[in-house]
Motif scaffolding. Structure first.
Motif, PDB file in Angstrom:
ATOM      1  N   ARG A 132     -16.870   5.823  -3.769  1.00 32.24           N
ATOM      2  CA  ARG A 132     -18.159   5.970  -4.272  1.00 32.24           C
ATOM      3  C   ARG A 132     -18.699   4.201  -4.463  1.00 32.24           C
ATOM      4  O   ARG A 132     -19.701   3.795  -4.140  1.00 32.24           O
ATOM      5  N   HIS A 133     -17.753   3.399  -5.003  1.00 36.29           N
ATOM      6  CA  HIS A 133     -18.156   2.161  -5.072  1.00 36.29           C
ATOM      7  C   HIS A 133     -18.115   1.492  -3.848  1.00 36.29           C
ATOM      8  O   HIS A 133     -19.277   0.396  -3.789  1.00 36.29           O
ATOM      9  N   VAL A 134     -17.452   1.637  -2.920  1.00 35.31           N
ATOM     10  CA  VAL A 134     -17.883   0.936  -1.569  1.00 35.31           C
ATOM     11  C   VAL A 134     -19.239   1.487  -1.189  1.00 35.31           C
ATOM     12  O   VAL A 134     -19.870   0.591  -0.575  1.00 35.31           O
ATOM     13  N   LEU A 135     -19.404   2.765  -1.043  1.00 36.58           N
ATOM     14  CA  LEU A 135     -20.618   3.104  -0.774  1.00 36.58           C
ATOM     15  C   LEU A 135     -21.885   2.605  -1.480  1.00 36.58           C
ATOM     16  O   LEU A 135     -22.969   2.197  -0.906  1.00 36.58           O
ATOM     17  N   GLU A 136     -21.620   2.237  -2.625  1.00 34.62           N
ATOM     18  CA  GLU A 136     -22.757   1.557  -3.419  1.00 34.62           C
ATOM     19  C   GLU A 136     -22.617  -0.027  -3.445  1.00 34.62           C
ATOM     20  O   GLU A 136     -23.596  -0.609  -3.858  1.00 34.62           O
ATOM     21  N   GLY A 137     -21.737  -0.581  -2.573  1.00 31.32           N
ATOM     22  CA  GLY A 137     -21.922  -1.987  -2.201  1.00 31.32           C
ATOM     23  C   GLY A 137     -20.634  -2.612  -2.624  1.00 31.32           C
ATOM     24  O   GLY A 137     -20.756  -4.057  -2.091  1.00 31.32           O
ATOM     25  N   MET A 138     -19.768  -2.343  -3.188  1.00 30.52           N
ATOM     26  CA  MET A 138     -18.342  -2.969  -3.113  1.00 30.52           C
ATOM     27  C   MET A 138     -17.730  -3.340  -1.875  1.00 30.52           C
ATOM     28  O   MET A 138     -17.628  -2.454  -1.106  1.00 30.52           O
ATOM     29  N   GLY A 139     -17.045  -4.582  -1.674  1.00 35.07           N
ATOM     30  CA  GLY A 139     -16.352  -4.692  -0.364  1.00 35.07           C
ATOM     31  C   GLY A 139     -15.076  -4.522  -0.636  1.00 35.07           C
ATOM     32  O   GLY A 139     -14.468  -4.404  -1.821  1.00 35.07           O
ATOM     33  N   ILE A 140     -14.392  -4.194   0.347  1.00 29.90           N
ATOM     34  CA  ILE A 140     -12.928  -3.579   0.555  1.00 29.90           C
ATOM     35  C   ILE A 140     -12.207  -4.294   1.520  1.00 29.90           C
ATOM     36  O   ILE A 140     -12.656  -4.267   2.721  1.00 29.90           O
ATOM     37  N   ILE A 141     -11.270  -5.050   1.600  1.00 26.85           N
ATOM     38  CA  ILE A 141     -10.303  -5.423   2.301  1.00 26.85           C
ATOM     39  C   ILE A 141      -8.973  -4.668   2.399  1.00 26.85           C
ATOM     40  O   ILE A 141      -8.201  -4.681   1.517  1.00 26.85           O
ATOM     41  N   VAL A 142      -8.590  -4.103   3.423  1.00 25.10           N
ATOM     42  CA  VAL A 142      -7.297  -3.212   3.626  1.00 25.10           C
ATOM     43  C   VAL A 142      -6.316  -4.049   4.441  1.00 25.10           C
ATOM     44  O   VAL A 142      -6.793  -4.709   5.394  1.00 25.10           O
ATOM     45  N   LEU A 143      -5.243  -4.138   4.008  1.00 24.21           N
ATOM     46  CA  LEU A 143      -4.302  -5.142   4.487  1.00 24.21           C
ATOM     47  C   LEU A 143      -2.962  -4.299   5.158  1.00 24.21           C
ATOM     48  O   LEU A 143      -2.745  -3.184   4.520  1.00 24.21           O
ATOM     49  N   HIS A 144      -2.483  -4.692   6.249  1.00 21.53           N
ATOM     50  CA  HIS A 144      -1.333  -4.084   6.912  1.00 21.53           C
ATOM     51  C   HIS A 144      -1.294  -2.416   6.816  1.00 21.53           C
ATOM     52  O   HIS A 144      -1.912  -1.891   7.373  1.00 21.53           O
ATOM     53  N   SER A 145       0.015  -1.876   6.349  1.00 23.12           N
ATOM     54  CA  SER A 145       0.119  -0.511   6.496  1.00 23.12           C
ATOM     55  C   SER A 145      -0.784   0.128   5.283  1.00 23.12           C
ATOM     56  O   SER A 145      -0.738   1.351   5.374  1.00 23.12           O
ATOM     57  N   GLY A 146      -1.890  -0.617   4.835  1.00 25.80           N
ATOM     58  CA  GLY A 146      -2.782   0.187   4.079  1.00 25.80           C
ATOM     59  C   GLY A 146      -3.729   0.865   5.250  1.00 25.80           C
ATOM     60  O   GLY A 146      -4.652   1.773   4.795  1.00 25.80           O
ATOM     61  N   HIS A 147      -3.345   0.719   6.307  1.00 28.20           N
ATOM     62  CA  HIS A 147      -4.218   1.701   7.534  1.00 28.20           C
ATOM     63  C   HIS A 147      -3.910   3.148   7.274  1.00 28.20           C
ATOM     64  O   HIS A 147      -4.835   3.908   7.503  1.00 28.20           O
ATOM     65  N   HIS A 148      -2.730   3.418   6.683  1.00 28.01           N
ATOM     66  CA  HIS A 148      -2.686   4.740   6.422  1.00 28.01           C
ATOM     67  C   HIS A 148      -2.613   5.160   4.860  1.00 28.01           C
ATOM     68  O   HIS A 148      -2.477   6.412   4.491  1.00 28.01           O
ATOM     69  N   SER A 149      -3.508   4.467   4.312  1.00 31.60           N
ATOM     70  CA  SER A 149      -3.772   4.708   2.950  1.00 31.60           C
ATOM     71  C   SER A 149      -4.848   5.802   2.888  1.00 31.60           C
ATOM     72  O   SER A 149      -5.691   6.044   3.877  1.00 31.60           O
TER      73      SER A 149
END
Length: 282
Positions: A99-116
């Protein structure tokens, strides 16, 4: 409201989230990251961005995984590193972050976070890939979008002497932008730096960073992450993405909502709105 870029000089509020499990049980990882991978990542951002950012850290075992409503509301850019405990993150927290991403927060996903859970939720796919970790792979990170701000100041290629191999096929939607492409000693290639827009938020995935290699001590990797923080920062005030406003006939650019009494209020200001013909100014 307008789509103009924010001119705020306030520091970027960054939260680095780490699973923090390998550091507790694997002496190799603990030797490389004695204070935790999340601390090294956070220190790299502080070192490059200085007063431009305020950086805090949270870990999986914090209450609500550290991802409380208050923390997310005070975060401009969230960084996420997870690996062995993806399923321990509660669905309630995943929905909150989304919800926070959709509302504008940025997110950086690193390495094995691809399966998060959060990355799979944002992508809508399995996010699976090929991998190999035999200790003998060198990764070359090639910049394929040299004018992109995330690539600014990054060596070409960025050489990572030891790293886990990630290879195609990577089950993700077509990226909005492909910034980095990695090659490995076995001939594999991988889309290692990609961006998306989800709602009003920006998403950057960057793959280098297996826990048994000192990848987050690499100055080039630190530069990519710091650039990513700058890029993912919101450019306008956060606003609701889940509410679908209503439009009155002839009022093509003025969204409205209904209040608890059934009256109409302006979508942005929440001030009462009178319908044309009722004898009151709208």
């Amino acid at each position: 409201m307008t789509d103009s870029t924010s001119t705020s000089t306030a520091p970027i509020r960054v939260t680095v989230w780490g699973e923090n499990r390998h550091e507790q049980i694997n002496p190799v990882v603990r030797g490389i990251y004695p204070e935790g991978m999340h601390t090294t990542i956070a220190d790299g951002i502080r070192g490059l961005l200085g007063d431009e950012a305020t950086v805090t850290t949270r870990v999986l075992d914090d209450p609500e995984h550290g991802m409380t409503e208050e923390t997310l509301a005070a975060t401009d850019v969230l960084l996420w590193w997870g690996h062995t405990a993806h399923e321990e993150v509660t669905d309630e927290v995943v929905e909150r972050i989304q919800r926070h991403v959709l509302e504008g927060m940025g997110i950086i996903v690193l390495h094995s976070g691809h399966h998060s859970k959060i990355f799979r939720r944002l992508m809508g796919t399995t996010c699976s890939l090929r991998w190999r970790n035999d200790g003998s792979d060198r990764e070359l990170v090639w910049t394929v979008s040299p004018r992109h701000p995330i690539a600014e100041g990054v060596p070409q290629p960025l050489v990572i002497p030891g790293q886990e191999m990630y290879g195609e096929f990577f089950d993700i939607p077509d990226p909005d932008e492909l910034i980095f492409l990695s090659t490995f000693t076995g001939g594999e290639v991988f889309r290692s730096g990609i961006t998306y827009r989800r709602g009003y938020g920006r998403v950057f995935y960057f793959s280098p960073g297996d826990e048994v290699y000192p990848v987050y001590h690499n100055p080039g990797v630190q530069r990519v992450i710091a650039n990513g923080v700058r890029w993912a920062r919101p450019t306008r005030e956060r606003e609701s993405y889940l509410v679908t406003p209503m439009y009155l006939p002839g009022e093509f650019d003025r969204p409205v909502l209904t209040d608890e009494n059934g009256g109409l209020i302006d979508y942005y200001t929440r001030e009462p709105v009178a319908v044309r013909g009722e004898g009151a100014a709208s």
